[in-house]
Write an enzyme that holds these catalytic residues in place. Structure first.
Site, PDB file in Angstrom:
ATOM      1  N   GLU A  22      13.127  31.437 -14.174  1.00 24.81           N
ATOM      2  CA  GLU A  22      14.284  32.313 -14.330  1.00 24.81           C
ATOM      3  C   GLU A  22      15.489  31.491 -14.771  1.00 24.81           C
ATOM      4  O   GLU A  22      15.863  30.519 -14.099  1.00 24.81           O
ATOM      5  CB  GLU A  22      14.626  33.014 -13.016  1.00 24.81           C
ATOM      6  CG  GLU A  22      13.635  34.047 -12.562  1.00 24.81           C
ATOM      7  CD  GLU A  22      14.157  34.865 -11.386  1.00 24.81           C
ATOM      8  OE1 GLU A  22      13.688  35.997 -11.226  1.00 24.81           O
ATOM      9  OE2 GLU A  22      15.025  34.370 -10.635  1.00 24.81           O
ATOM     10  N   CYS A  23      16.111  31.868 -15.854  1.00 24.76           N
ATOM     11  CA  CYS A  23      17.357  31.257 -16.318  1.00 24.76           C
ATOM     12  C   CYS A  23      17.198  29.731 -16.408  1.00 24.76           C
ATOM     13  O   CYS A  23      16.567  29.231 -17.336  1.00 24.76           O
ATOM     14  CB  CYS A  23      18.513  31.678 -15.416  1.00 24.76           C
ATOM     15  SG  CYS A  23      20.139  31.464 -16.197  1.00 24.76           S
ATOM     16  N   GLY A  24      17.728  28.985 -15.441  1.00 23.60           N
ATOM     17  CA  GLY A  24      17.560  27.541 -15.478  1.00 23.60           C
ATOM     18  C   GLY A  24      16.109  27.125 -15.505  1.00 23.60           C
ATOM     19  O   GLY A  24      15.725  26.167 -16.202  1.00 23.60           O
ATOM     20  N   SER A  68      12.419  33.823 -18.674  1.00 28.14           N
ATOM     21  CA  SER A  68      13.516  34.509 -19.361  1.00 28.14           C
ATOM     22  C   SER A  68      14.819  34.141 -18.666  1.00 28.14           C
ATOM     23  O   SER A  68      14.824  33.528 -17.595  1.00 28.14           O
ATOM     24  CB  SER A  68      13.326  36.036 -19.345  1.00 28.14           C
ATOM     25  OG  SER A  68      13.760  36.579 -18.116  1.00 28.14           O
TER      26      SER A  68
END
Length: 442
Positions: free
Chosen positions: A335-337, A435
């Site tokens: 997720e993200c990072g 994502s």
């Protein structure tokens, strides 16, 4: 199912920056000093404030998000999280009535919405720096703006001294608005900020600051008056739903990255996974730890990998351990990072590129920072560890990274809070998915 709830209240404010995070931490510290057990909550999808709450209360903090989470689940989550607590303390988001733009309804998912749903009274924080009687007018406006929201008391913040307080309090007395505390200006209260908000609690020496907050707030707040305002939640029109019906675990033995680079994990997801029988196995990529080789899923949450990109690029045991599991088709989600680290390269703010895991075809950069912020309603484009094709998730995107390229097959169709279509998000290669969206509820 009969659920038990302690009394509680919501700490709200007239605007962002009024000091509600500091006030919430001070109240948690003062309640602990009093010998009570407070249960912290945070309104909305914030990833950073809950870490500070958790240190102050010595209990996990849970997000309560009226946009992403159904009311029955919120009701059950409050009860589950509050077991053993004496009082629930929920920090609001932005100003009391500020929310997202959802098809023209700009106040949706506001602190006021959570107050209306739960029935918790609001304790309103007002920054009185540079004003006197106007503070009472602001409180009166907030108290009368919505009939389903009860402003039960006020805490004055950044009071210059006794003379300043004496000029403010008579107006509140005339209006019959209960002032339960007046917090003086204090430079030691301020929490440093970074581009996603406050600096993480794991990076700060919080013990000393929390001790100072406990001292000051124990003197400046009428704790007995504050506790008298707390009320058990009513949860109007919200039947209970077992937390086990929330998003299922991605595996039975889930290796979850947890350190300063990967710290944005929602506690309600971990609680739900454990309730469904999953084992959570933490590991630290920054310490060059590989995920447990017996894990049947790996979860790389968001955080600040851009601040540690050089260390992550040289964390060879971590990189090789994840690659070995991917070669065995073990599901791995970022997720993200975590998504950035699963990609091929990450360019830091100085323009230096760092080699990441290369399990996804994503290239990300902080050299040209751009804010991406908002709720996301996403739908899976194919079967994967997150669900069957077509499964919908409510989530949140908040980052300054630029996606330079990602040539892998897209993971999600995406709409924003107002249901306007956005570009597809994320990618999937084999058992590896990722994502920029922080998933909240399926």
């Amino acid at each position: 199912m009969t659920l038990q709830f302690p009394p509680g209240f919501i700490v709200a404010a007239t605007h962002s920056g009024a000091g509600k995070s500091t006030v919430t931490l001070g109240l948690l510290a003062a309640l602990k000093r009093r010998g009570l057990i407070p249960q912290p909550f945070k309104t909305g999808p914030d990833y950073i404030d809950p870490g500070h709450h958790q240190l102050a209360a010595e209990r996990p903090c849970f997000n309560l998000d009226t946009w992403a989470m159904p009311a029955p689940a919120l009701r059950t989550l409050v009860a589950d999280a509050s077991v053993g607590a004496d009082v629930a303390v929920a920090e609001g988001v932005m100003g009391l009535f500020d929310g997202v733009d959802d098809d023209g309804k700009s106040g949706r998912a506001s602190t006021a919405d959570l107050a209306a749903l739960t029935g918790w009274p609001v304790v309103l924080v007002i920054d009185v720096q540079g004003q006197t009687e106007t503070a009472a007018a602001l409180a009166a406006g907030c108290a009368n703006y919505r009939s389903d929201v009860r402003v039960a008391g006020v805490i004055l913040n950044r009071v210059a001294g006794a003379r300043h307080a004496a000029l403010i309090l008579p107006a509140f007395e005339r209006l019959g608005i209960n002032v339960v505390g007046a917090i003086p200006r204090h430079k030691g209260f301020e929490i440093p900020e970074r581009h996603l908000g406050l600096v993480q609690a794991v990076e700060m020496g919080e013990t000393e600051r929390l001790s100072v907050l406990a001292d000051v707030f124990s003197d400046a707040i009428d704790i007995d008056a504050l506790l008298s305002l707390a009320a058990k939640p009513s949860f109007s029109d919200a039947a209970s739903t077992p937390l086990g019906t929330s998003p299922g675990p991605p595996g039975s033995r889930i290796a979850v990255a947890q350190d300063e680079a990967f710290s944005f994990t929602y506690n309600h997801l971990l609680l739900s996974w454990r309730r469904r029988g999953a084992e959570i196995i933490p590991f630290s990529p920054l310490a060059d730890e590989a995920p447990d080789p017996a894990a049947d899923a790996v979860w790389l949450p968001g955080g600040y990998p851009e601040l540690h990109a050089g260390r992550l690029a040289n964390a060879f045991r971590f990189k090789e351990g994840v690659a070995r599991l991917a070669a065995k088709s073990v599901p791995i989600h970022g997720e993200c990072g975590g998504y950035m680290v699963l990609g091929e390269g990450l360019v830091d703010a100085n323009g230096e590129r760092h080699q990441m895991l290369g399990l996804l075809k994503a290239e990300t950069s902080f050299a040209d920072r751009r804010l991406h912020l908002g709720y996301r309603d996403v739908r899976l484009l194919s079967d994967c560890v997150l669900g069957a094709q077509g499964t919908q998730w409510a989530g949140h995107e908040f980052h300054y990274a630029t996606l330079v390229s990602d040539t892998g097959p897209a993971l999600f169709d995406c709409r924003n809070a107002g249901q306007q279509a956005r570009r597809p998000l994320g990618s999937r290669i084999g058992s590896v998915t990722g994502s920029f969206v922080h998933l909240i509820w399926a």
